[in-house]
Design an enzyme around this catalytic site. Structure first.
Site, mmCIF file in Angstrom:
data_model
loop_
_atom_site.group_PDB
_atom_site.id
_atom_site.type_symbol
_atom_site.label_atom_id
_atom_site.label_comp_id
_atom_site.label_asym_id
_atom_site.label_seq_id
_atom_site.Cartn_x
_atom_site.Cartn_y
_atom_site.Cartn_z
ATOM 1 N N ASP A 67 -19.891 78.255 -21.600
ATOM 2 C CA ASP A 67 -18.437 78.126 -22.795
ATOM 3 C C ASP A 67 -20.045 79.461 -23.771
ATOM 4 O O ASP A 67 -20.337 79.745 -24.444
ATOM 5 C CB ASP A 67 -18.683 77.214 -23.500
ATOM 6 N N HIS A 138 -16.352 64.939 -22.216
ATOM 7 C CA HIS A 138 -15.870 66.811 -22.252
ATOM 8 C C HIS A 138 -17.147 67.395 -21.071
ATOM 9 O O HIS A 138 -17.804 67.052 -20.662
ATOM 10 C CB HIS A 138 -15.688 67.470 -23.466
ATOM 11 N N GLU A 143 -12.386 69.258 -24.131
ATOM 12 C CA GLU A 143 -12.266 67.782 -24.856
ATOM 13 C C GLU A 143 -11.254 67.315 -24.431
ATOM 14 O O GLU A 143 -10.748 67.962 -23.678
ATOM 15 C CB GLU A 143 -12.379 68.326 -26.602
HETATM 16 P P1 PGA Z 1 -25.558 67.332 -24.650
HETATM 17 O O1 PGA Z 1 -24.271 67.700 -24.531
HETATM 18 O O2 PGA Z 1 -26.931 67.866 -23.111
HETATM 19 O O3 PGA Z 1 -26.874 68.231 -25.959
HETATM 20 O O4 PGA Z 1 -25.520 66.350 -24.850
HETATM 21 C C1 PGA Z 1 -24.009 68.152 -23.472
HETATM 22 C C2 PGA Z 1 -22.182 68.530 -23.776
HETATM 23 O O5 PGA Z 1 -22.009 68.471 -25.108
HETATM 24 O O6 PGA Z 1 -21.794 69.307 -23.035
#
Ligand code: PGA
Length: 261
Positions: A67, A138, A143
């Site tokens: 992404d 997500h 989302e």
């Molecule tokens: P994080 O993010 O590893 O920084 O907790 C995970 C995500 O948002 O997919």
């Protein structure tokens, strides 16, 4: 779904790096889908250590981004392109040509989404996709209520995700972009193997809903239940709300069932 409970984030990173190393021995030019955020860093650390020690050759590996933020100036240090180059591509000694991702600064963002979705297929598809999970369930930036059949497209971030990611932008939520390009859930499900890592208590609820809840667009990561080869690696804290934790420990603790990721 294989649910592997490990002691801590470092153990999870090492385990997944072992799986990637196995894959690269079988298929040296494997296309690895990488995620950003804090969670996958122990995976990259462990993989880079294995490459430095000469125990695996990653020189032909290809890297695909999951992404990207929309609207950050090209080369912004917190763009996911810059992040993946810094955290994965450069330390592995790969050239930028080995790396593909969506163009978040394109004038025509919709065309950029379609082009990236097509490019992934034309590259032969992702062999192993690393995933983190948001506190809201997500994957990528899909989302809650994302279509489970969605393709790479533009999405609007929830307030929760912008709050979660403000730490990368001087703790200033105003600097966090509102829009992103993300591989869709349908796109992600086309990878041959999905490997989700979740660590820390903050992820426990999302993990429980992903693994033990119904498949629901409200919890995008629950789509992993539809994939024939999905591995969820969690530390004890992230596993703390799993009703079947003991069953998972018994079934998957001793490698053979999920070896060969
Ligand atoms: P994080 O993010 O590893 O920084 O907790 C995970 C995500 O948002 O997919």
């Amino acid at each position: 779904m294989e649910v592997v409970i490990v002691k801590d984030a470092k153990a999870g990173g090492e385990l997944i790096a072992d799986g990637i190393a196995d894959l690269l021995r079988r298929k040296p030019d494997a296309l690895l889908g990488v995620a950003t955020g804090s969670t996958p860093l122990p995976i990259y650390d462990a993989l880079i250590a294995q490459v430095s020690a000469g125990s695996v050759d990653a020189s032909r590996a290809r890297i695909a981004q999951l992404d990207e933020y929309v609207g950050l100036p090209s080369g912004h240090p917190e763009s996911y392109r810059s992040t993946v180059l810094r955290q994965v591509v450069e330390p592995l000694g790969l050239s930028p040509e080995a790396f593909m991702g969506p163009d978040g600064s394109a004038e025509d963002v919709l065309a950029a989404c379609e082009a990236y979705d097509r490019a992934l297929s034309e590259a032969g598809g992702v062999d192993l996709q690393i995933l983190g999970i948001g506190t809201d369930g997500h994957i990528g930036f899909n989302e809650p209520c994302s279509s489970l059949a969605s393709r790479t497209r533009i999405k609007t971030l929830t307030e929760q995700t912008r709050v979660d990611n403000a730490r990368f932008f001087d703790n200033d939520i105003e600097q966090v972009p509102h829009h992103v390009i993300t591989q869709g859930i349908g796109t992600i499900l086309e990878a041959r193997h999905l490997v989700l890592l979740a660590t820390g208590e903050g992820k426990a609820e999302a993990v429980a809903q992903t693994v033990e809840g119904p498949v629901a667009a409200l919890v995008p990561a629950s789509a992993l239940q539809l994939h024939p080869h999905a591995t969820v690696v969690v530390d004890e804290a992230a596993a703390s709300k799993l009703k079947l934790a003991d069953y998972f420990r018994h079934t998957f603790a001793n490698k053979p069932a999920w070896q060969g990721i």
